[in-house]
Write a protein that holds these residues in place. Structure first.
Motif, PDB file in Angstrom:
ATOM      1  N   VAL A 118     -23.013 -17.595  59.229  1.00 25.03           N
ATOM      2  CA  VAL A 118     -23.084 -16.271  58.599  1.00 25.03           C
ATOM      3  C   VAL A 118     -24.504 -16.070  58.087  1.00 25.03           C
ATOM      4  O   VAL A 118     -25.053 -16.928  57.388  1.00 25.03           O
ATOM      5  CB  VAL A 118     -22.049 -16.127  57.476  1.00 25.03           C
ATOM      6  N   ASP A 119     -25.096 -14.927  58.432  1.00 26.21           N
ATOM      7  CA  ASP A 119     -26.527 -14.671  58.291  1.00 26.21           C
ATOM      8  C   ASP A 119     -26.722 -13.438  57.408  1.00 26.21           C
ATOM      9  O   ASP A 119     -26.209 -12.359  57.723  1.00 26.21           O
ATOM     10  CB  ASP A 119     -27.089 -14.431  59.702  1.00 26.21           C
ATOM     11  N   VAL A 120     -27.428 -13.603  56.292  1.00 31.14           N
ATOM     12  CA  VAL A 120     -27.694 -12.472  55.390  1.00 31.14           C
ATOM     13  C   VAL A 120     -29.151 -12.493  54.939  1.00 31.14           C
ATOM     14  O   VAL A 120     -29.777 -13.551  54.903  1.00 31.14           O
ATOM     15  CB  VAL A 120     -26.776 -12.480  54.148  1.00 31.14           C
ATOM     16  N   ILE A 121     -29.664 -11.314  54.612  1.00 30.60           N
ATOM     17  CA  ILE A 121     -30.964 -11.195  53.948  1.00 30.60           C
ATOM     18  C   ILE A 121     -30.696 -10.731  52.528  1.00 30.60           C
ATOM     19  O   ILE A 121     -30.086  -9.675  52.315  1.00 30.60           O
ATOM     20  CB  ILE A 121     -31.878 -10.186  54.666  1.00 30.60           C
ATOM     21  N   VAL A 122     -31.108 -11.528  51.567  1.00 27.99           N
ATOM     22  CA  VAL A 122     -30.904 -11.212  50.146  1.00 27.99           C
ATOM     23  C   VAL A 122     -32.200 -10.643  49.592  1.00 27.99           C
ATOM     24  O   VAL A 122     -33.289 -11.162  49.852  1.00 27.99           O
ATOM     25  CB  VAL A 122     -30.484 -12.481  49.372  1.00 27.99           C
ATOM     26  N   ARG A 123     -32.085  -9.569  48.822  1.00 27.73           N
ATOM     27  CA  ARG A 123     -33.264  -8.887  48.282  1.00 27.73           C
ATOM     28  C   ARG A 123     -33.152  -8.788  46.755  1.00 27.73           C
ATOM     29  O   ARG A 123     -32.719  -7.768  46.217  1.00 27.73           O
ATOM     30  CB  ARG A 123     -33.403  -7.499  48.899  1.00 27.73           C
ATOM     31  N   PRO A 124     -33.564  -9.833  46.034  1.00 20.27           N
ATOM     32  CA  PRO A 124     -33.528  -9.771  44.568  1.00 20.27           C
ATOM     33  C   PRO A 124     -34.472  -8.688  44.049  1.00 20.27           C
ATOM     34  O   PRO A 124     -35.549  -8.457  44.626  1.00 20.27           O
ATOM     35  CB  PRO A 124     -34.018 -11.161  44.145  1.00 20.27           C
ATOM     36  N   VAL A 125     -34.089  -8.027  42.975  1.00 18.35           N
ATOM     37  CA  VAL A 125     -34.915  -6.971  42.383  1.00 18.35           C
ATOM     38  C   VAL A 125     -36.246  -7.561  41.939  1.00 18.35           C
ATOM     39  O   VAL A 125     -36.297  -8.543  41.189  1.00 18.35           O
ATOM     40  CB  VAL A 125     -34.195  -6.325  41.184  1.00 18.35           C
ATOM     41  N   GLY A 126     -37.324  -6.980  42.426  1.00 21.82           N
ATOM     42  CA  GLY A 126     -38.644  -7.424  42.010  1.00 21.82           C
ATOM     43  C   GLY A 126     -39.068  -8.770  42.548  1.00 21.82           C
ATOM     44  O   GLY A 126     -40.061  -9.334  42.099  1.00 21.82           O
ATOM     45  N   ARG A 127     -38.318  -9.304  43.500  1.00 22.06           N
ATOM     46  CA  ARG A 127     -38.604 -10.635  44.040  1.00 22.06           C
ATOM     47  C   ARG A 127     -38.752 -10.564  45.553  1.00 22.06           C
ATOM     48  O   ARG A 127     -38.339  -9.604  46.194  1.00 22.06           O
ATOM     49  CB  ARG A 127     -37.471 -11.611  43.692  1.00 22.06           C
ATOM     50  N   ALA A 128     -39.313 -11.610  46.131  1.00 26.80           N
ATOM     51  CA  ALA A 128     -39.447 -11.684  47.577  1.00 26.80           C
ATOM     52  C   ALA A 128     -38.066 -11.866  48.214  1.00 26.80           C
ATOM     53  O   ALA A 128     -37.232 -12.613  47.699  1.00 26.80           O
ATOM     54  CB  ALA A 128     -40.360 -12.841  47.960  1.00 26.80           C
ATOM     55  N   PRO A 129     -37.792 -11.187  49.339  1.00 26.70           N
ATOM     56  CA  PRO A 129     -36.504 -11.393  50.019  1.00 26.70           C
ATOM     57  C   PRO A 129     -36.406 -12.798  50.587  1.00 26.70           C
ATOM     58  O   PRO A 129     -37.416 -13.490  50.794  1.00 26.70           O
ATOM     59  CB  PRO A 129     -36.529 -10.341  51.131  1.00 26.70           C
ATOM     60  N   VAL A 130     -35.177 -13.221  50.847  1.00 28.10           N
ATOM     61  CA  VAL A 130     -34.963 -14.537  51.457  1.00 28.10           C
ATOM     62  C   VAL A 130     -33.801 -14.402  52.437  1.00 28.10           C
ATOM     63  O   VAL A 130     -32.778 -13.775  52.127  1.00 28.10           O
ATOM     64  CB  VAL A 130     -34.694 -15.626  50.396  1.00 28.10           C
ATOM     65  N   ARG A 131     -33.983 -14.943  53.622  1.00 23.70           N
ATOM     66  CA  ARG A 131     -32.920 -14.901  54.628  1.00 23.70           C
ATOM     67  C   ARG A 131     -32.140 -16.201  54.560  1.00 23.70           C
ATOM     68  O   ARG A 131     -32.725 -17.301  54.494  1.00 23.70           O
ATOM     69  CB  ARG A 131     -33.504 -14.704  56.025  1.00 23.70           C
ATOM     70  N   LEU A 132     -30.807 -16.099  54.596  1.00 25.61           N
ATOM     71  CA  LEU A 132     -29.937 -17.250  54.378  1.00 25.61           C
ATOM     72  C   LEU A 132     -28.925 -17.365  55.510  1.00 25.61           C
ATOM     73  O   LEU A 132     -28.364 -16.364  55.968  1.00 25.61           O
ATOM     74  CB  LEU A 132     -29.191 -17.113  53.054  1.00 25.61           C
ATOM     75  N   LEU A 133     -28.668 -18.590  55.927  1.00 21.62           N
ATOM     76  CA  LEU A 133     -27.670 -18.860  56.962  1.00 21.62           C
ATOM     77  C   LEU A 133     -26.708 -19.917  56.439  1.00 21.62           C
ATOM     78  O   LEU A 133     -27.120 -21.006  56.031  1.00 21.62           O
ATOM     79  CB  LEU A 133     -28.346 -19.362  58.232  1.00 21.62           C
ATOM     80  N   SER A 134     -25.411 -19.594  56.437  1.00 17.90           N
ATOM     81  CA  SER A 134     -24.364 -20.537  56.029  1.00 17.90           C
ATOM     82  C   SER A 134     -23.779 -21.178  57.277  1.00 17.90           C
ATOM     83  O   SER A 134     -23.310 -20.483  58.183  1.00 17.90           O
ATOM     84  CB  SER A 134     -23.262 -19.808  55.250  1.00 17.90           C
ATOM     85  N   VAL A 135     -23.790 -22.523  57.327  1.00 17.88           N
ATOM     86  CA  VAL A 135     -23.350 -23.225  58.533  1.00 17.88           C
ATOM     87  C   VAL A 135     -22.364 -24.336  58.197  1.00 17.88           C
ATOM     88  O   VAL A 135     -22.330 -24.852  57.086  1.00 17.88           O
ATOM     89  CB  VAL A 135     -24.550 -23.836  59.303  1.00 17.88           C
TER      90      VAL A 135
END
Length: 295
Positions: A151-168
């Motif tokens: 499962v693949d998501v891009i998380v975008r914290p407020v005021g922070r750099a985004p981070v792409r995450l993969l659950s395996v």
């Protein structure tokens, strides 16, 4: 109670008194990522290879609250409804892989009369944390619907750099070497995940792969880790968030098979790692692990 759990409980109590965090406080907060295999987490009481009661689900929810992560990659979960019994849906948004079950099920090993339920991967993401879901990495299934996709998501914290995450959750039974019966399957999954890593490494955003790799990646000379951590592209210079820390969840096993793998950029933001063990009876055969990123 461990200090981390006590701190989390106090934080929860304070949030209940003062309401949801403001945008300003969210901007200042670090990002806490976790991975947790919840061992045959079924949707209904008394089902699956680890049948549970209401009290068991309540204990799992208390553990999740003490973990107090912004994003938790989960494995071995039957459905979104199953995860929502552990992660309060008023506080977390749950997404699970869209893989269609083979329906084969089968008997639980060593547990007469019980049947295997679906085992999916997914995420529990704290409310208020913006994210975008990407297509599941179904190539990890190798054409076999009994294997898990990512499962693949891009998380975008407020005021922070985004981070792409993969659950395996990779194939079990090949924790080291390449000669066990399950190893040919795992070794076919390795280049699939390497391709995902290399494509992310060539992009602008930092990334992490979280979950149950069923592999002791920190062992010296591990060939799977060498394939992934090849610094090509440059941001594929990877780190295991646990570093030299040994596993404590089960005294029989000192090596992690659950991992949080960080790319070069995310690793530069790491400020902490934790394995959250259980008090008393183990609620799963895996403990949650968590990493904190400074931004």
């Amino acid at each position: 109670m461990p200090l981390s759990a006590l701190s989390a409980s106090l934080a929860l109590a304070l949030s209940g008194c003062f309401g949801a965090p403001s945008s300003a406080s969210m901007e200042q907060a670090p990002l806490r990522l976790a991975a947790w295999n919840i061992e045959h987490l079924a949707e209904a009481n008394g089902t699956g290879c680890r049948p549970r009661t209401d009290a068991d689900y309540q204990a799992l929810r208390a553990y999740a609250e003490a973990l107090d992560a912004d994003v938790v990659a989960v494995q071995e979960v039957e459905s979104r409804a199953a995860v929502e019994r552990v992660f309060d849906p008023s506080r977390y948004t749950v997404v699970v892989e869209e893989r269609v079950s083979s329906g084969r099920g089968g008997a639980c090993r060593g547990r007469d009369g019980l049947s295997i339920r679906d085992q999916r991967t997914g995420f529990a993401i704290r409310k208020g944390l913006a994210f975008e879901r990407q297509p599941d990495l179904d190539a990890l299934q190798l054409g076999n619907s009994d294997l898990r996709s990512g499962v693949d998501v891009i998380v975008r914290p407020v005021g922070r750099a985004p981070v792409r995450l993969l659950s395996v959750h990779l194939k079990s039974g090949c924790s080291s070497g390449d000669r066990n019966e399950a190893c040919p399957v795992l070794m076919q999954q390795v280049p699939v995940l390497e391709d995902w890593i290399d494509r992310r490494a060539a992009e602008d955003s930092r990334f992490a792969v979280l979950g149950d790799f069923n592999r002791r990646l920190a062992q010296p000379g591990d060939t799977v880790w060498a394939d992934w951590d090849d610094q090509d592209p440059a941001n594929a210079d990877l780190s295991l968030a646990a570093g030299p820390t040994g596993a404590r969840c089960n005294p029989r096993y000192s090596d992690f098979i659950d991992h949080i793998v960080l790319d070069r950029r995310a690793a530069g933001d790491q400020v902490g790692f934790e394995e959250q063990t259980y008090e008393g009876e183990a609620l799963s055969d895996h403990c949650a692990i968590a990493v904190t990123l400074s931004r």
